[in-house]
Design an enzyme around this catalytic site. Structure first.
Site, PDB file in Angstrom:
ATOM      1  N   LEU A 198      12.052   0.868  -7.807  1.00 58.15           N
ATOM      2  CA  LEU A 198      12.390   1.957  -8.815  1.00 58.15           C
ATOM      3  C   LEU A 198      11.904   3.533  -8.252  1.00 58.15           C
ATOM      4  O   LEU A 198      10.591   3.233  -7.634  1.00 58.15           O
ATOM      5  CB  LEU A 198      11.874   1.787 -10.330  1.00 58.15           C
ATOM      6  N   ASP A 251      12.311  13.686 -26.063  1.00 54.78           N
ATOM      7  CA  ASP A 251      11.959  14.852 -27.098  1.00 54.78           C
ATOM      8  C   ASP A 251      11.686  14.152 -28.427  1.00 54.78           C
ATOM      9  O   ASP A 251      12.216  13.142 -28.834  1.00 54.78           O
ATOM     10  CB  ASP A 251      13.334  15.558 -27.215  1.00 54.78           C
ATOM     11  N   HIS A 293       2.157  13.120 -28.531  1.00 51.18           N
ATOM     12  CA  HIS A 293       2.455  12.990 -27.026  1.00 51.18           C
ATOM     13  C   HIS A 293       1.629  11.877 -26.568  1.00 51.18           C
ATOM     14  O   HIS A 293       2.021  11.266 -25.577  1.00 51.18           O
ATOM     15  CB  HIS A 293       1.611  14.266 -26.458  1.00 51.18           C
TER      16      HIS A 293
END
Ligand code: IPE
Ligand code: IPE
Ligand code: MG
Length: 247
Positions: free
Chosen positions: A129, A18, A35
């Site tokens: 991962l 955020d 962004h």
């Protein structure tokens, strides 16, 4: 670069990324530029999680409520996700990363869904991962869909009411097969979950950091993992020290 202690690493870290908008505003840029910068940080943190040996990294990329934003911002966010998969899929695959996407897939734009499926299919057998991308994801929506699927099975006689256990519910969520997050990090100083992994967060350690997501980096991620290692998790029981004292 420092490495956190392997033995006390969280198996699954989930991040609410955020603060892109506030970061952009404070730099006199458009929200979309924020962004875009956030995307660079995604690359850095995925690499760090992979290097440190974290098993699962879930990133909250777009919530089921983010459609409430202006159309142009929504369009740019979807465009960035597409760009990320197009540009990074081959490198992630080479790095043995397995991709899973959670969130509602019905009614997704026809140019996006095939890309998400391709990312999952291409990396399906990788053993490094697991990168879980939460896209068009909202916990309440996920739980409602799980309940519909269970109710349908009960109505059709495939399940009995007594079969509905926490384990069965787990298996009907988008996160089926993924362990619950040990650690949830939210950047930008906001202290809320915003409809993220509500069922799965039952015993997650929560960490709220003040840095905005575009300012977050590998060292801060490492510091969060080290802080996690100091936390005492009890899962409703007693710590070793408490148990030793007796009742
Ligand atoms: C997080 O940054 C990115 C998404 C929600 C997709 P925000 O866009 O929410 O940034 P702030 O909270 O407005 O600063
Ligand atoms: C949560 O951030 C969603 C993502 C990070 C994708 P928001 O910025 O949408 O959350 P609220 O609206 O501040 O709760
Ligand atoms: Mg926000």
């Amino acid at each position: 670069m420092a490495h956190p202690e392997r033995s006390s690493l969280p198996k699954h870290v989930a991040i609410i990324m955020d603060g892109n908008g506030r970061w952009a505003q404070s730099h006199g840029m458009t929200r979309t530029a924020g962004h875009r910068k956030g995307m660079e940080v995604v690359r850095e943190i995925v690499r760090a999680a992979s290097d440190f040996g974290v098993g699962y990294l879930t990133l909250f990329a777009f919530s089921s409520e983010n459609w409430r934003r202006p159309e142009t911002e929504v369009r740019d966010l979807l465009g960035l996700l597409k760009l990320f998969i197009r540009r990074d899929l081959s490198e992630l695959h080479r790095d043995n990363v397995r991709i899973r996407v959670i969130g509602e897939r019905n009614n997704l734009r026809s140019d996006l869904l095939p890309l998400l499926i391709e990312a999952e299919e291409t990396t399906r057998n990788n053993t490094g991962l697991t990168l879980v991308i939460a896209f068009n994801y909202g916990s309440r929506d996920e739980m409602a869909r799980a309940m519909v699927s269970i109710a349908r099975d009960v109505a059709d006689g495939r399940l009995r009411c007594e079969d509905i256990t926490p384990g069965l519910i787990d298996s009907r969520l988008d996160t089926a097969g993924i362990p619950d997050p040990d650690l949830i990090i939210r950047t930008s100083g906001e202290e809320r979950l915003s409809n993220f992994l509500l069922w799965q967060a039952a015993y997650s350690e929560l960490m709220f950091v003040n840095d905005l997501w575009p300012d977050f980096n590998r060292a801060m991620f490492c510091a969060a993992l080290e802080k996690f290692a100091m936390r005492e998790r009890r899962f409703g029981g007693l710590s070793a020290a408490q148990a030793a004292v007796g009742s």
